[in-house]
Structure formats: C-alpha cells, structure tokens
Design an enzyme around this catalytic site. Structure first.
Site, PDB file in Angstrom:
ATOM      1  N   ILE A   1       0.799  -1.218   0.000  1.00  0.00           N
ATOM      2  CA  ILE A   1       0.000   0.000   0.000  1.00  0.00           C
ATOM      3  C   ILE A   1       0.834   1.271   0.000  1.00  0.00           C
ATOM      4  CG2 ILE A   1      -2.050  -1.034   1.026  1.00  0.00           C
ATOM      5  CD1 ILE A   1      -1.144  -0.064   3.743  1.00  0.00           C
ATOM      6  N   GLY A   2       2.151   1.168   0.097  1.00  0.00           N
ATOM      7  CA  GLY A   2       2.963   2.375   0.094  1.00  0.00           C
ATOM      8  C   GLY A   2       4.434   2.071   0.254  1.00  0.00           C
TER       9      GLY A   2
ATOM     10  N   SER B   1      11.438   6.136   2.005  1.00  0.00           N
ATOM     11  CA  SER B   1      12.870   6.106   1.723  1.00  0.00           C
ATOM     12  C   SER B   1      13.549   4.876   2.301  1.00  0.00           C
ATOM     13  CB  SER B   1      13.538   7.365   2.289  1.00  0.00           C
ATOM     14  OG  SER B   1      13.049   8.519   1.649  1.00  0.00           O
TER      15      SER B   1
ATOM     16  N   GLY C   1      11.834   1.867   3.619  1.00  0.00           N
ATOM     17  CA  GLY C   1      11.166   0.586   3.531  1.00  0.00           C
ATOM     18  C   GLY C   1       9.815   0.715   2.861  1.00  0.00           C
TER      19      GLY C   1
ATOM     20  N   VAL D   1       5.405  -0.283   2.921  1.00  0.00           N
ATOM     21  CA  VAL D   1       4.262  -0.484   3.791  1.00  0.00           C
ATOM     22  C   VAL D   1       3.317  -1.464   3.100  1.00  0.00           C
ATOM     23  CG1 VAL D   1       2.398   0.598   5.093  1.00  0.00           C
ATOM     24  CG2 VAL D   1       4.494   1.888   4.613  1.00  0.00           C
TER      25      VAL D   1
ATOM     26  N   LYS E   1       4.998  -1.716   8.341  1.00  0.00           N
ATOM     27  CA  LYS E   1       6.193  -1.130   7.725  1.00  0.00           C
ATOM     28  C   LYS E   1       7.331  -2.140   7.856  1.00  0.00           C
ATOM     29  CE  LYS E   1       7.012   3.298   8.216  1.00  0.00           C
ATOM     30  NZ  LYS E   1       7.211   4.670   8.744  1.00  0.00           N
TER      31      LYS E   1
ATOM     32  N   ASP F   1       7.270  16.466   9.017  1.00  0.00           N
ATOM     33  CA  ASP F   1       6.873  16.170   7.636  1.00  0.00           C
ATOM     34  C   ASP F   1       5.352  16.136   7.510  1.00  0.00           C
ATOM     35  OD1 ASP F   1       7.351  15.685   4.956  1.00  0.00           O
ATOM     36  OD2 ASP F   1       7.693  13.538   5.206  1.00  0.00           O
TER      37      ASP F   1
END
Length: 413
Positions: free
Chosen positions: A121-122, A125, A127, A129, A144, A246
């Site tokens: 799903i994602g 930088s 690793g 997900v 993650k 962030d």
C-alpha cells in the site's frame, strides 16, 4: 562558505529573503502537474523495493564541521528517560515480539507470524508499507517492513544511520495515544533475522482531492473538519515536545468516518522544554518553511505550523502555494514569492492562511491561535483539548477524553 543576503520588507510583518540557494538544479515537467507533484513529494519505489535508501538527503543537514548543532540530550536519550520514568500516554503498551516466523497460508499468501499479506500500500525512503490481515482477530494492519542491514549502512548524519531514525520513530510512537494519531500496535524484531517490522493501525480511508470546492479542492466545510483534527493531533505532539517534521497530505490519513490521523514519524524529533532548534531539514520540499531553506537553525514547531498552512492551502485550492520547475526554483519561490490568494476567498479563511503562511517564523500564527480562530471554530466552537493519560495523571484528574477550552479555562502547560 555560502553567504545569504536578506532584507526586511514592510508587508504583513513577514521576512522576505533575497538569496541564492545552494541546491541541485533538476528539471521538472512543466506540462504535467501530477508528475511534478510526485517528484517534489516522494520518489516512486517499485514493489520489489528492499528497503535501501536512494541517497537523497537534505543538503542543509550538517554544519561546516560536519556536526549538528548541540541541542543537549539527543531524542533517543530523552525518549528512553521518559519511558523509564513512566512518562507515556498509552494505557496499553506496544507489543514487542522477538520471534519472527515467515510462512504461507493454505492459499499461498505470505505470512509474518499471524499476519497474512494482502497487498503493498505504500513505500518510503527506508522501507515499504504492506497491508496484512491478522489470522487471530481478522483485522487489517499496515506493516512497515525494513532490512536492518540496509538501515545500518545508510548514513543520515555524521553520527547517525537510518536505523537511528527508525528506532526513534518506534520510541516516539510507543509514547503516543491520541485519536488523531496513527497507533503503533506491535514491533517485531527477531535478533536472528535481518527483518524489522512495525505493525500499525490500518486507516481504511484515504485523502480525497475531489469535492465541492475548486478542481482538486475539497471545500471549506470538509477542509475545516480535517484541519481541526490535524491541529488537535499536532498540538498534542508539540505539548509533548515532539516535532513531526513532515506534515503533508500523504502523512494525514482519513478514516471512513472522516477522522484525520497523523502518521509517519520517521523524521520526527523530541526535545527538552522549548529547545526545538533544528538544523537538519529532511521533510518534503513543497511543504518546507522559508527558514528551513536558508541552511540556518530553525524551530521545528514553527516549521510544522507552516506545513499545516501549506496543507490547508492544498485542501482549499487544490494546488501548492509555491511550486517551481526545479527544486531550486521551488525553494526560491518559498522564500521570495508573496502568498497569492483569490480575491473572492472567505475573508476569515484568507486571514488564517496569511497567518499560517507568514514567512517570518516569529510572526507566524501559533497553533493555539489557530485553534481559536473564527474560521476554525465555525459552528463547532474551539478545538477540544485532549487530556492524555500522562497529563491526567500529573493533574490528578479522573479518566476523561476531552476538555473544551474557554477564555476562563486554565490550560496546563
């Protein structure tokens, strides 16, 4: 050494800088807005990504002697002290598992302990997900995944590797308990394997960039609801001396019920007292505050607040307030260009955006002011103050969740 020249202009009490940023010039497709967004937000990583880092770090990470400025105790030391002193907000601790079993179910789906792989799903930088479903409770979780060997090789500062960032993220999330922050459920770290996993609450909704507002915008009512959640979660973090670092739509997950949860603490920092001075600025370029572009020390909480302003601008107008053709051009616009807002914009909303996106951090609106701003309160009133477990314990209060602030309330520090 590079020199920066700046002057103060008498407009909205904001600092305007004239500068020549020391940045790598790299072209961005002007004819494809979506591609330019991807470039400035996150680099795409394919599904075979193994956790290795692409080498991209902020060029203002270190001082000339290669060291970060002295901020007293490091984040890890502060977090360890808080953990040992019981200064955590969680009622139930994060589960820590030191045994990893990698297998497959009867359908051939990969498994990590009791978690069955569903799909990726994602990626970030360090690793990727992946969505997993628990074979025990049937719930979905976002996991993650990292390779420890890669993290230990990746240098993010003279005395820090990427492993430091990941461990700091874990330590921070182990402290947190707030309805607008993604919850860390379990950490799987088998000393006999190279794998490291963070099992997170899965937020089943997504950020929607379509609605009743301009093309790409979501309309004032939805934006107001989202902003209230964002500010509530961020005020909680700042009250616990944590800077997110962030804030952006990609890290603000929306549940199916419409609740926003702040995620991704991979670049977050922890401080003692009000000493939130930072040098390293590893966040996302289009959400970077002007003071972070100048290779000088800046205050993390003020930079977080700027990022909230950029996020609100995106929610309302469906575009970024400062976006250039290259990274250098983008930073130049963030520092030098005036904020442009439509003449027909709601005056209260316009006032809020001008306060959040004030280029002078000392004049920038604070989150406390945002929480009580007329556009934010609307018909819902002030943003409720979340009294976490550690705060309630320190005040000797009985368990409760929220307290609404009024002018006569005394807010604990």
């Amino acid at each position: 050494m590079q020199l920066f020249y700046f002057r103060v202009m008498g407009c909205c009490s904001c600092l305007w800088f004239i500068w020549k940023p020391k940045r790598r010039t790299q072209p961005i497709s002007a004819g494809n807005h979506h591609l330019s967004q991807e470039f400035l937000l996150d680099e795409e990583i394919d599904d075979d990504y193994d956790g290795s880092y692409n080498g991209e770090t902020s060029e203002n990470a270190f001082e000339e002697d290669g060291e970060l400025p002295n901020r007293g105790k490091g984040s890890e030391e502060i977090l360890r002290f808080r953990e040992q002193s019981g200064m955590i907000c969680r009622q139930f601790p994060v589960k820590e598992t030191e045994k990893l079993v990698r297998s497959e179910d009867e359908d051939g789906n990969k498994m990590i302990n009791e978690y069955v792989r569903v799909c990726k799903i994602g990626a970030g930088s360090y690793g990727k997900v992946v969505l997993y479903q628990s074979s025990i409770d049937g719930k979905n979780y976002a996991i993650k995944a990292f390779h420890k060997s890669h993290l230990l090789k990746l240098r993010v500062a003279p005395s820090e590797t990427a492993m430091s960032d990941v461990l700091r993220e874990v330590l921070i999330m182990k402290m947190l308990d707030h309805p607008n922050i993604v919850n860390l459920i379990e950490v799987i770290d088998d000393p006999n394997t190279d794998h490291f996993y963070m099992v997170l609450e899965y937020v089943d909704g997504k950020w929607v960039w379509e609605g009743s507002g301009p093309p790409g915008g979501i309309g004032e009512n939805t934006a107001r609801k989202y902003l209230r959640d964002i500010v509530s979660g961020l005020m909680y973090l700042h009250a616990h001396n944590i800077v997110h670092g962030d804030i952006k739509p990609d890290n603000l997950l929306v549940t199916r019920s419409g609740t926003v949860k702040i995620g991704d603490f991979s670049v977050s920092q922890v401080f003692e007292g009000d000493n939130d001075a930072l040098r390293r600025s590893p966040g996302t370029p289009v959400f970077t505050a002007p003071e972070c572009c100048l290779e000088l020390n800046y205050h993390g909480k003020e930079a977080d607040t700027w990022a909230v302003g950029v996020t609100l601008y995106c929610m309302i107008l469906g575009q970024y307030p400062f976006l250039g053709e290259t990274l250098q051009d983008t930073y130049d616009k963030i520092v030098n260009n005036p904020l442009v807002l439509p003449n027909e914009m709601n005056p209260q909303l316009k006032d809020l955006l001008e306060g959040l996106l004030c280029k002078d951090p000392k004049q920038r609106m604070t989150l406390d002011s945002v929480a009580s701003h007329s556009w934010v309160t609307g018909e819902d009133g002030p943003i409720p103050l979340y009294l976490c477990c550690c705060k309630r314990n320190s005040l000797g209060l009985k368990p409760q969740t929220h307290m609404t602030l009024t002018e006569s309330d005394e807010t604990p520090n």
